[in-house]
Design an enzyme around this catalytic site. Structure first.
Site, PDB file in Angstrom:
ATOM      1  N   GLU A   1      -3.057  -4.109   1.444  1.00  0.00           N
ATOM      2  CA  GLU A   1      -2.867  -2.965   0.543  1.00  0.00           C
ATOM      3  C   GLU A   1      -3.392  -3.222  -0.870  1.00  0.00           C
ATOM      4  O   GLU A   1      -2.615  -3.431  -1.809  1.00  0.00           O
ATOM      5  CB  GLU A   1      -1.396  -2.551   0.482  1.00  0.00           C
ATOM      6  CG  GLU A   1      -0.832  -2.086   1.808  1.00  0.00           C
ATOM      7  CD  GLU A   1       0.493  -1.347   1.671  1.00  0.00           C
ATOM      8  OE1 GLU A   1       1.067  -1.350   0.574  1.00  0.00           O
ATOM      9  OE2 GLU A   1       0.945  -0.761   2.672  1.00  0.00           O
ATOM     10  N   ASN A   5      -1.746   0.525   7.259  1.00  0.00           N
ATOM     11  CA  ASN A   5      -0.310   0.659   7.034  1.00  0.00           C
ATOM     12  C   ASN A   5      -0.041   2.131   6.799  1.00  0.00           C
ATOM     13  O   ASN A   5      -0.547   2.712   5.837  1.00  0.00           O
ATOM     14  CB  ASN A   5       0.127  -0.144   5.798  1.00  0.00           C
ATOM     15  CG  ASN A   5       0.055  -1.644   6.034  1.00  0.00           C
ATOM     16  OD1 ASN A   5      -0.228  -2.084   7.149  1.00  0.00           O
ATOM     17  ND2 ASN A   5       0.303  -2.416   4.999  1.00  0.00           N
ATOM     18  N   GLU A  24       1.314  -1.846   9.896  1.00  0.00           N
ATOM     19  CA  GLU A  24       2.679  -1.543   9.447  1.00  0.00           C
ATOM     20  C   GLU A  24       2.989  -0.078   9.682  1.00  0.00           C
ATOM     21  O   GLU A  24       2.154   0.785   9.455  1.00  0.00           O
ATOM     22  CB  GLU A  24       2.861  -1.784   7.935  1.00  0.00           C
ATOM     23  CG  GLU A  24       2.884  -3.215   7.507  1.00  0.00           C
ATOM     24  CD  GLU A  24       3.145  -3.384   6.000  1.00  0.00           C
ATOM     25  OE1 GLU A  24       3.862  -2.542   5.410  1.00  0.00           O
ATOM     26  OE2 GLU A  24       2.615  -4.344   5.436  1.00  0.00           O
TER      27      GLU A  24
HETATM   28  C1  NOJ Z   1       3.858  -1.933   2.599  1.00  0.00           C
HETATM   29  C2  NOJ Z   1       3.884  -3.364   2.168  1.00  0.00           C
HETATM   30  O1  NOJ Z   1       2.814  -4.056   2.739  1.00  0.00           O
HETATM   31  C3  NOJ Z   1       5.193  -4.065   2.470  1.00  0.00           C
HETATM   32  O2  NOJ Z   1       5.195  -5.265   1.779  1.00  0.00           O
HETATM   33  C4  NOJ Z   1       6.351  -3.150   2.103  1.00  0.00           C
HETATM   34  O3  NOJ Z   1       7.582  -3.795   2.204  1.00  0.00           O
HETATM   35  C5  NOJ Z   1       6.297  -1.918   2.974  1.00  0.00           C
HETATM   36  N1  NOJ Z   1       5.068  -1.219   2.686  1.00  0.00           N
HETATM   37  C6  NOJ Z   1       7.444  -0.946   2.773  1.00  0.00           C
HETATM   38  O4  NOJ Z   1       7.391  -0.408   1.501  1.00  0.00           O
END
Ligand code: NOJ
Length: 451
Positions: free
Chosen positions: A170, A298, A357
């Protein structure tokens, strides 16, 4: 007559859990690890809810064997983990910390012993503080140049057992949020131009890491990046709105995906950033746009878009009553996963999409009689999986799905209150209790279909 058509996934579909070193490991100052920008940021009053730090987190550094055993017991076959740069290279450059390498050797071995294929993210936001102090962190290309040797170190040390590498997680969050909005470490509020420069440095770092995997990864090594583009959902699935959603997707996500896949800053990029574009060297894009093997996405939420003049699209604001998780940025928009995967397949023809994710953050109450009945999370995930299944049915090359997250952990500026785990963690005793969502997801994996 009723005819049930099971929502089955392809036979070789990869199911797993995702987590990240800084959010679970703890041991923040142990065995030679020096502070990351997050260790520093968390100590600035008012930056993180309740002043929570990453010092102990889930103490996974010491409890990893038990955690991996539980993961395997739940039936996972894959685990996306990240490596802490300041554990490997405490100041981000120079000498490698042997105890850091030892830990990840043990962790990877334990994954394999538990039948878990490791998917390793090289960077999940925990930049060594020394690089911030000495170079200005992501503002400066020397940080990317330091990332190259770090990536090589990882690939050489672990590449005999790790075959799936994710360069960065990200970019938006550690550039735009870290240097523009100031909501994430290091908490700076720089000009748009500087922020765009941080994106560029990150893209360079990705390029160096891809090169490291290609040179030293050995047989079967694969590499990709994890991005979190804003998914644009056509308001109606009609040609006009779909076209509008595609156009919006390209433009609003142009800082990362266009240079990666088009090998330049494009018209869409300049339309978005104007005169605040990053400065670059001619050769940079050769490095940045090297072909990769998969794109990690994600996906948590999305934006609805409809066709409109003059720019071709209009992004619709979500009304206050639109359902969200307790994390209020996380609007419950399952179609986001379908459209995000489809857009990258259609626009950039990515060879493979991996959902690195997806999950939901709620302030779950502790277990009652050993149970956490998190139907809210279960239904969230179930609805997203249905849309992912639809994408696969429509021909989008989705290879796997990693649920965020295995256990509750440090949710950045929301500290420990916001829980994304399917396993409940009692931080006082470090007791893990699988929630209803974990048991349900375990059945999904076992049957390879939505149950
Ligand atoms: C994306 C992130 O990569 C992760 O570290 C985070 O905890 C989650 N989103 C949830 O917000």
């Amino acid at each position: 007559m009723i005819q049930v058509r099971p929502l089955t996934f392809p036979q070789d579909f990869q199911w797993g859990f995702a987590a990240a070193a800084p959010q679970i490991e703890g041991a923040a100052f142990e065995d030679g690890k020096e502070p990351s920008v997050w260790d520093t940021f968390a100590r600035i009053p008012g930056k993180v809810l309740n002043g929570d730090t990453l010092d102990i987190a889930c103490d996974h550094y010491h409890l990893y064997e038990k955690d991996l055993a539980l993961m395997a017991q739940l039936g996972a076959k894959n685990y996306r983990l990240s490596i802490s740069w300041p554990r490997i290279q405490p100041t981000g450059r120079g000498a490698v910390n042997p105890k850091g390498i030892d830990f990840y050797n043990r962790l990877i071995d334990a994954c394999l012993q538990n039948g878990l294929t490791p998917w390793v993210t090289m960077f999940h936001w925990d930049l060594p503080q020394a690089l911030e102090d000495d170079f200005g962190g992501w503002r400066d290309r020397r940080t990317a140049e330091a990332f190259g040797p770090y990536a090589e170190t990882l690939v050489k040390a672990l590449g005999d057992r790790v075959k799936n590498w994710i360069t960065l997680n990200e970019i938006f969050c550690f550039t735009q949020d870290g240097y523009g909005n100031g909501t994430k470490a290091p908490g700076a509020k720089e000009s748009e131009q500087v922020v765009n420069q941080t994106y560029h440095t990150a893209l360079l770092a990705h390029g160096y890491a891809v090169r490291a995997v290609r040179e030293f990864g050995g047989p079967g090594a694969r590499v990709g990046i994890t991005d979190n583009p804003i998914p644009t959902i056509p308001l109606t699935e009609t040609e006009r709105d779909i076209e509008a959603a595609q156009k919006a997707f390209i433009e609003i996500n142009s800082r990362v995906l266009e240079p990666l896949y088009r090998g330049e800053y494009t018209e869409a990029y300049f339309k978005t950033v104007g005169e605040d574009a990053a400065q670059f060297k001619a050769d940079d894009f050769k490095l940045i746009s090297q072909p990769t093997d998969f794109l990690g996405l994600n996906v948590y939420t999305g934006q609805f878009v409809r066709a409109a003049e003059p720019q071709g699209y209009e992004i619709l604001p979500l009304p206050a009553s639109y359902p969200t998780a307790d994390a209020t940025w996380l609007a419950h928009a399952p179609q986001a996963i379908y459209w995000c995967a489809r857009h990258v397949a259609e626009i950039y023809e990515v060879p493979s999409v991996i959902i690195t994710e997806n999950g939901a953050g709620y302030d779950d109450a502790p277990p009652v009689n050993g149970e956490v009945l998190d139907l809210h999370r279960r239904d969230y995930v179930r609805n997203y999986l249905k849309e992912l299944h639809r994408a696969i049915g429509d021909g989008v090359p989705v290879e796997g799905y990693f649920l965020w997250s295995f256990m509750d952990n440090y949710e950045w500026m929301d500290g420990y209150q916001r829980r994304f785990g399917v396993v409940y963690n009692d931080y006082a005793t470090q007791t893990r209790t699988p929630k209803l969502s974990a048991k349900w997801f375990s059945r999904v994996i076992a049957e390879n279909r939505i149950v």
